[in-house]
Design a protein around this motif. Structure first.
Motif, PDB file in Angstrom:
ATOM      1  N   GLY A 113       0.814  -1.216   0.000  1.00 19.35           N
ATOM      2  CA  GLY A 113       0.000   0.000   0.000  1.00 19.35           C
ATOM      3  C   GLY A 113       0.844   1.261   0.000  1.00 19.35           C
ATOM      4  N   ILE A 114       1.889   1.261   0.803  1.00 13.01           N
ATOM      5  CA  ILE A 114       2.800   2.418   0.828  1.00 13.01           C
ATOM      6  C   ILE A 114       3.458   2.573  -0.541  1.00 13.01           C
ATOM      7  CG2 ILE A 114       4.956   3.315   1.811  1.00 13.01           C
ATOM      8  CD1 ILE A 114       4.080   1.992   4.495  1.00 13.01           C
ATOM      9  N   GLY A 115       3.871   1.465  -1.146  1.00 13.45           N
ATOM     10  CA  GLY A 115       4.475   1.520  -2.473  1.00 13.45           C
ATOM     11  C   GLY A 115       3.531   2.121  -3.506  1.00 13.45           C
ATOM     12  N   LEU A 116       2.260   1.747  -3.442  1.00 13.69           N
ATOM     13  CA  LEU A 116       1.270   2.311  -4.361  1.00 13.69           C
ATOM     14  C   LEU A 116       1.105   3.811  -4.134  1.00 13.69           C
ATOM     15  CD1 LEU A 116      -1.363  -0.541  -4.099  1.00 13.69           C
ATOM     16  CD2 LEU A 116      -0.104   0.076  -6.173  1.00 13.69           C
ATOM     17  N   LEU A 117       1.036   4.215  -2.866  1.00 13.10           N
ATOM     18  CA  LEU A 117       0.872   5.640  -2.560  1.00 13.10           C
ATOM     19  C   LEU A 117       2.105   6.448  -2.942  1.00 13.10           C
ATOM     20  CD1 LEU A 117      -1.009   5.395   0.863  1.00 13.10           C
ATOM     21  CD2 LEU A 117      -1.958   6.044  -1.380  1.00 13.10           C
ATOM     22  N   VAL A 118       3.288   5.885  -2.738  1.00 10.49           N
ATOM     23  CA  VAL A 118       4.519   6.568  -3.157  1.00 10.49           C
ATOM     24  C   VAL A 118       4.514   6.731  -4.676  1.00 10.49           C
ATOM     25  CG1 VAL A 118       7.029   6.283  -3.373  1.00 10.49           C
ATOM     26  CG2 VAL A 118       5.918   5.911  -1.173  1.00 10.49           C
ATOM     27  N   HIS A 119       4.110   5.680  -5.377  1.00 10.38           N
ATOM     28  CA  HIS A 119       4.052   5.738  -6.839  1.00 10.38           C
ATOM     29  C   HIS A 119       3.119   6.868  -7.294  1.00 10.38           C
ATOM     30  CE1 HIS A 119       4.215   3.951 -10.905  1.00 10.38           C
ATOM     31  NE2 HIS A 119       3.035   4.549 -11.001  1.00 10.38           N
ATOM     32  N   VAL A 120       1.939   6.932  -6.698  1.00 18.84           N
ATOM     33  CA  VAL A 120       0.974   7.971  -7.065  1.00 18.84           C
ATOM     34  C   VAL A 120       1.525   9.357  -6.720  1.00 18.84           C
ATOM     35  CG1 VAL A 120      -1.311   8.898  -6.520  1.00 18.84           C
ATOM     36  CG2 VAL A 120      -1.035   6.463  -6.943  1.00 18.84           C
ATOM     37  N   ALA A 121       2.175   9.479  -5.566  1.00 20.85           N
ATOM     38  CA  ALA A 121       2.750  10.771  -5.163  1.00 20.85           C
ATOM     39  C   ALA A 121       3.818  11.218  -6.166  1.00 20.85           C
ATOM     40  CB  ALA A 121       3.327  10.681  -3.758  1.00 20.85           C
ATOM     41  N   LEU A 122       4.669  10.287  -6.595  1.00 21.26           N
ATOM     42  CA  LEU A 122       5.701  10.638  -7.576  1.00 21.26           C
ATOM     43  C   LEU A 122       5.078  11.021  -8.913  1.00 21.26           C
ATOM     44  CD1 LEU A 122       8.367   7.928  -6.723  1.00 21.26           C
ATOM     45  CD2 LEU A 122       8.555  10.402  -6.342  1.00 21.26           C
ATOM     46  N   ASP A 123       4.007  10.337  -9.293  1.00 20.13           N
ATOM     47  CA  ASP A 123       3.308  10.702 -10.525  1.00 20.13           C
ATOM     48  C   ASP A 123       2.683  12.092 -10.403  1.00 20.13           C
ATOM     49  OD1 ASP A 123       4.044   8.337 -11.695  1.00 20.13           O
ATOM     50  OD2 ASP A 123       2.023   7.474 -11.765  1.00 20.13           O
ATOM     51  N   ALA A 124       2.137  12.402  -9.227  1.00 18.50           N
ATOM     52  CA  ALA A 124       1.552  13.732  -9.008  1.00 18.50           C
ATOM     53  C   ALA A 124       2.623  14.822  -9.075  1.00 18.50           C
ATOM     54  CB  ALA A 124       0.825  13.770  -7.666  1.00 18.50           C
ATOM     55  N   ILE A 125       3.793  14.541  -8.531  1.00 16.03           N
ATOM     56  CA  ILE A 125       4.903  15.498  -8.606  1.00 16.03           C
ATOM     57  C   ILE A 125       5.303  15.699 -10.064  1.00 16.03           C
ATOM     58  CG2 ILE A 125       7.365  15.810  -8.073  1.00 16.03           C
ATOM     59  CD1 ILE A 125       6.720  14.377  -5.360  1.00 16.03           C
ATOM     60  N   ASP A 126       5.334  14.617 -10.833  1.00 16.91           N
ATOM     61  CA  ASP A 126       5.662  14.721 -12.251  1.00 16.91           C
ATOM     62  C   ASP A 126       4.630  15.573 -12.983  1.00 16.91           C
ATOM     63  OD1 ASP A 126       7.409  13.943 -14.465  1.00 16.91           O
ATOM     64  OD2 ASP A 126       5.699  12.754 -15.175  1.00 16.91           O
ATOM     65  N   CYS A 127       3.354  15.404 -12.637  1.00 20.43           N
ATOM     66  CA  CYS A 127       2.301  16.213 -13.259  1.00 20.43           C
ATOM     67  C   CYS A 127       2.503  17.696 -12.938  1.00 20.43           C
ATOM     68  CB  CYS A 127       0.926  15.760 -12.781  1.00 20.43           C
ATOM     69  SG  CYS A 127       0.436  14.130 -13.358  1.00 20.43           S
ATOM     70  N   ALA A 128       2.828  17.988 -11.687  1.00 21.69           N
ATOM     71  CA  ALA A 128       3.070  19.373 -11.295  1.00 21.69           C
ATOM     72  C   ALA A 128       4.275  19.937 -12.040  1.00 21.69           C
ATOM     73  CB  ALA A 128       3.291  19.458  -9.780  1.00 21.69           C
ATOM     74  N   TRP A 129       5.314  19.129 -12.189  1.00 23.61           N
ATOM     75  CA  TRP A 129       6.504  19.553 -12.912  1.00 23.61           C
ATOM     76  C   TRP A 129       6.161  19.864 -14.370  1.00 23.61           C
ATOM     77  CZ3 TRP A 129      11.596  16.195 -13.197  1.00 23.61           C
ATOM     78  CH2 TRP A 129      12.632  16.976 -13.687  1.00 23.61           C
ATOM     79  N   MET A 130       5.315  19.022 -14.978  1.00 25.32           N
ATOM     80  CA  MET A 130       4.894  19.272 -16.360  1.00 25.32           C
ATOM     81  C   MET A 130       4.141  20.593 -16.479  1.00 25.32           C
ATOM     82  SD  MET A 130       3.653  15.747 -18.141  1.00 25.32           S
ATOM     83  CE  MET A 130       2.938  14.911 -16.750  1.00 25.32           C
ATOM     84  N   ARG A 131       3.245  20.864 -15.504  1.00 24.76           N
ATOM     85  CA  ARG A 131       2.486  22.119 -15.532  1.00 24.76           C
ATOM     86  C   ARG A 131       3.419  23.317 -15.399  1.00 24.76           C
ATOM     87  NH1 ARG A 131      -1.164  19.129 -12.514  1.00 24.76           N
ATOM     88  NH2 ARG A 131      -0.406  19.992 -10.572  1.00 24.76           N
ATOM     89  N   CYS A 132       4.421  23.221 -14.514  1.00 22.37           N
ATOM     90  CA  CYS A 132       5.368  24.323 -14.329  1.00 22.37           C
ATOM     91  C   CYS A 132       6.196  24.568 -15.595  1.00 22.37           C
ATOM     92  CB  CYS A 132       6.303  24.031 -13.170  1.00 22.37           C
ATOM     93  SG  CYS A 132       5.520  24.179 -11.572  1.00 22.37           S
ATOM     94  N   MET A 133       6.578  23.479 -16.251  1.00 25.41           N
ATOM     95  CA  MET A 133       7.416  23.606 -17.442  1.00 25.41           C
ATOM     96  C   MET A 133       6.629  24.170 -18.631  1.00 25.41           C
ATOM     97  SD  MET A 133       9.675  20.150 -17.113  1.00 25.41           S
ATOM     98  CE  MET A 133      10.570  20.397 -18.625  1.00 25.41           C
ATOM     99  N   SER A 134       5.311  23.945 -18.649  1.00 24.24           N
ATOM    100  CA  SER A 134       4.516  24.416 -19.778  1.00 24.24           C
ATOM    101  C   SER A 134       4.033  25.848 -19.589  1.00 24.24           C
ATOM    102  CB  SER A 134       3.323  23.483 -20.019  1.00 24.24           C
ATOM    103  OG  SER A 134       2.417  23.553 -18.943  1.00 24.24           O
ATOM    104  N   SER A 135       4.176  26.382 -18.378  1.00 26.63           N
ATOM    105  CA  SER A 135       3.720  27.749 -18.099  1.00 26.63           C
ATOM    106  C   SER A 135       4.715  28.779 -18.569  1.00 26.63           C
ATOM    107  CB  SER A 135       3.485  27.942 -16.615  1.00 26.63           C
ATOM    108  OG  SER A 135       2.514  27.053 -16.149  1.00 26.63           O
TER     109      SER A 135
END
Length: 108
Positions: free
Chosen positions: A86-108
């Motif tokens: 469960g922790i592994g799944l949540l860490v995976h989702v958290a890292l994906d969310a960080i990647d999404c935020a990084w994509m938004r910052c780079m496209s702005s």
């Protein structure tokens, strides 16, 4: 594959390794493996066309990266038997969310 994508993939291995070393050092290998199993949710990428799109945010797009699924992953943290997975799944989702935020910052 761009630098962001390479870093993202490396973090998916490094962060679970760091957590396993910090909190479950006496059984590091087993803990790291169970945390790495969080990658299994990326099987939902096989349902997408294209399967891999470097500029697509996984959160909310792929079925195993949605809020209801994430709530279930949180539930897996409660029983001791499924806690590391469960922790592994949540860490995976958290890292994906960080990647999404990084994509938004780079496209702005």
């Amino acid at each position: 594959m761009g630098l962001r994508a390479i870093l993202h993939l490396c973090l998916h291995a490094a962060v679970p390794a760091l957590l396993a070393w910090l909190f479950w050092r006496e059984r590091f290998g087993r803990a790291w493996l169970l945390l790495l199993l969080g990658w299994v949710i990326d099987l939902d990428h096989l349902l997408a066309d294209p399967v891999y799109a470097p500029d697509r945010c996984s959160i909310g797009f792929h079925p195993l990266h949605t809020a209801p699924a994430i709530v279930l992953y949180g539930g897996l943290v409660v029983p001791r038997r499924t806690r590391l997975f469960g922790i592994g799944l949540l860490v995976h989702v958290a890292l994906d969310a960080i990647d999404c935020a990084w994509m938004r910052c780079m496209s702005s």
